[in-house]
Design a protein around this motif. Structure first.
Motif, PDB file in Angstrom:
ATOM      1  N   ILE A  46      33.960  23.344 -22.149  1.00  0.00           N
ATOM      2  CA  ILE A  46      34.294  24.326 -23.425  1.00  0.00           C
ATOM      3  C   ILE A  46      33.877  25.560 -23.748  1.00  0.00           C
ATOM      4  CG2 ILE A  46      36.130  23.017 -24.041  1.00  0.00           C
ATOM      5  CD1 ILE A  46      34.913  21.990 -26.754  1.00  0.00           C
ATOM      6  N   GLY A  47      34.241  26.547 -24.134  1.00  0.00           N
ATOM      7  CA  GLY A  47      33.360  27.700 -24.481  1.00  0.00           C
ATOM      8  C   GLY A  47      32.057  27.137 -26.119  1.00  0.00           C
ATOM      9  N   SER A  49      31.406  30.222 -28.485  1.00  0.00           N
ATOM     10  CA  SER A  49      31.161  31.192 -29.087  1.00  0.00           C
ATOM     11  C   SER A  49      31.668  30.998 -30.101  1.00  0.00           C
ATOM     12  CB  SER A  49      31.959  32.849 -28.980  1.00  0.00           C
ATOM     13  OG  SER A  49      33.433  32.024 -27.952  1.00  0.00           O
ATOM     14  N   SER A  51      35.156  31.700 -32.459  1.00  0.00           N
ATOM     15  CA  SER A  51      35.722  31.375 -31.866  1.00  0.00           C
ATOM     16  C   SER A  51      36.020  29.668 -31.641  1.00  0.00           C
ATOM     17  CB  SER A  51      37.308  32.189 -31.237  1.00  0.00           C
ATOM     18  OG  SER A  51      36.089  32.154 -29.790  1.00  0.00           O
ATOM     19  N   ASP A  52      35.253  29.248 -30.640  1.00  0.00           N
ATOM     20  CA  ASP A  52      35.636  27.977 -30.324  1.00  0.00           C
ATOM     21  C   ASP A  52      34.739  26.959 -31.267  1.00  0.00           C
ATOM     22  OD1 ASP A  52      36.565  28.569 -27.874  1.00  0.00           O
ATOM     23  OD2 ASP A  52      34.675  29.347 -27.030  1.00  0.00           O
ATOM     24  N   LYS A  54      36.580  25.002 -33.465  1.00  0.00           N
ATOM     25  CA  LYS A  54      37.157  24.380 -33.733  1.00  0.00           C
ATOM     26  C   LYS A  54      37.649  23.479 -32.710  1.00  0.00           C
ATOM     27  CE  LYS A  54      41.902  23.373 -35.667  1.00  0.00           C
ATOM     28  NZ  LYS A  54      42.283  22.360 -34.702  1.00  0.00           N
ATOM     29  N   SER A  55      37.264  23.624 -30.908  1.00  0.00           N
ATOM     30  CA  SER A  55      37.343  22.752 -30.443  1.00  0.00           C
ATOM     31  C   SER A  55      35.927  22.010 -30.063  1.00  0.00           C
ATOM     32  CB  SER A  55      37.416  23.855 -28.733  1.00  0.00           C
ATOM     33  OG  SER A  55      38.641  24.841 -28.855  1.00  0.00           O
ATOM     34  N   ILE A  56      34.954  22.715 -30.048  1.00  0.00           N
ATOM     35  CA  ILE A  56      33.915  21.584 -29.928  1.00  0.00           C
ATOM     36  C   ILE A  56      34.024  20.749 -31.277  1.00  0.00           C
ATOM     37  CG2 ILE A  56      31.459  21.617 -30.814  1.00  0.00           C
ATOM     38  CD1 ILE A  56      31.069  24.652 -29.658  1.00  0.00           C
TER      39      ILE A  56
END
Ligand code: GLY
Length: 438
Positions: A46-47, A49, A51-52, A54-56
């Motif tokens: 997964i990225g 950057s 905007s990422d 939250k995913s991390i």
């Protein structure tokens, strides 16, 4: 303890390799990682950057990861540490305010001037000062060149330009302010005097109140032997640096690193993580060239193999504000890292060239310590159990031995087993040290 490393370069592979030997590490994850890290940990695609974040952060919750370590500067400058802290997650690295030390060259220069830290004399221009910047360059004498132009923001390692003549300096100013070559990173820039000397990298661990220096390293920025050709992200490194005696090292600390850290604290900045000083020594006097807010690449690959201390423990102490009087303990070994780059680097880089010979003694998996080389992956990709090039700096071959001579021998022997189309590397990494010191 479960640890996540963010990044995909040789620095991150080296961090993973070192942490894998820490007694308290049960599992290593990397986002996105690389095929070398995949041999010792789990790589997640997964990225990384802005905007990422939250995913991390969600991934860290789902996997019950205890500690996240950020390799590259961009997520730090974009505020990943602030994001994690707002979620109560433990992370290694400076927050957004502290990462300005790397994210804004103007900020760091102004800090140095305010607190009397030795650095090159400079003048700042904003984008709407274009004509003043042009007049300033035109009024310089031929003997004032080269000058150094530094764009304020992050520019993927390309934001420091050293024009040799008035004409090229004018072109560069136009590129920054009119042609928009660096985008908003060049909304401001500084023009500073060029200092002649030798450069060293001094990385320091920080916990917000205490600062602990690591061993010095030297980085080779030019693509070709003899420091010729274009600047790169770094073609090799070695550590420690025997040209710097204890007196000069203490001068770097007492005139640059410690007063800078006191200044940072006085300014109300809570700097935790690595503070990397790029220092130039001219006629015995050290000057600060730049601060970076993370581990250096490829310096890390030459520093960590000599480290005796438990890296995880030190990093946790940084993040918890508990370095106290901790010190780094070092093996009495010398370490050399040689970067293998792909065809066309640094202007371009070729991809998808098959890499052969990684199963020789030299692949990180077969490293036994002492007399074997370690291969850290950077720009590589794995397909059908084969490894291909996937970027400019492809691999870092590293050896740590009792002398620089032995470390160089092991590294260059390991390199002789590795092949890929267009492979380029420098043959003179740590050569001068071997000749003069070993
Ligand atoms: N070796 C230079 C850097 O990490 O910025």
């Amino acid at each position: 303890m479960k640890v996540l490393i963010i990044g995909s370069g040789g620095r991150e592979h080296c961090l993973a390799w070192k942490l894998a030997s820490a007694s308290n590490v049960s599992k290593i994850y990397a986002i996105p990682g690389n095929p070398g890290i995949a041999k010792i940990g789990q790589c997640i695609n997964i990225g990384i950057s802005g905007s990422d974040f939250k995913s991390i952060s969600d991934f860290v919750f789902e996997e019950n990861i205890d500690f996240t370590i950020v390799g590259p500067e961009a997520p730090l400058v974009d505020g990943i540490v602030d994001f994690f802290q707002s979620k109560g997650q433990k992370i290694f690295g400076p927050d957004k305010s502290a990462a300005r030390l790397e994210g804004s060259k103007v900020f760091t220069k102004e800090l140095c001037v305010k607190y009397g830290i030795p650095t090159a004399g400079s003048i700042k221009f904003n984008r709407n000062d274009y004509s003043e910047a042009v007049s300033y360059i035109k009024n310089l004498n031929d003997g004032d060149f080269p000058v150094v132009i530094k764009v304020d923001g992050l520019a993927a390692g390309k934001g420091v330009i050293i024009p040799q003549t008035k004409e090229s300096a004018l072109d560069e100013i136009t590129n920054c302010f009119i042609n928009n070559t660096f985008g908003s990173a060049a909304d401001s820039l500084i023009i500073e005097e060029f200092i002649e000397g030798f450069e060293v990298s001094l990385l320091n661990l920080c916990d917000g109140r205490n600062i602990v220096p690591m061993a010095l390293a030297q980085d080779y920025k030019k693509i070709f032997d003899g420091d010729r050709g274009k600047n790169t992200g770094g073609m090799g490194s070695y550590s420690p640096v025997p040209f710097v005696d204890e007196k000069l090292f203490n001068k770097m600390l007492s005139e640059i690193i410690y007063p800078s850290y006191e200044a940072i604290i006085k300014e109300g900045i809570n700097y935790r993580g690595v503070l990397y000083g790029g220092i130039i020594v001219s006629k015995g006097q050290p000057y600060l060239l730049e601060y970076n807010c993370r581990f250096g690449d490829p310096e890390t690959q030459a520093i960590l193999p000599n480290l005796n201390s438990d890296l995880l423990d030190l990093m946790l102490r940084c993040s918890d504000g508990k370095l106290g009087s901790s010190k780094c303990s070092w093996r009495n070994t010398k370490c050399v890292c040689v970067v293998l780059a792909s065809q066309g680097y640094p202007e371009t880089s070729s991809k998808n060239d098959l890499i052969e010979g990684l199963d020789c003694p030299g692949d990180a998996e077969t490293e036994k310590g002492g007399n074997s080389a370690i291969v850290f992956h950077a720009g590589t990709i794995s397909r059908n159990s084969k490894i291909y090039t996937n970027g400019g700096r492809v691999l870092g071959v590293v050896a740590s031995a009792e002398s620089f001579k032995q470390a160089r021998k092991v590294v260059y022997e390991a390199i002789s087993n590795i092949r890929f189309e267009g492979m380029q590397f420098r043959r003179d990494i740590a050569k001068r040290v071997e000749e003069e010191i070993s």
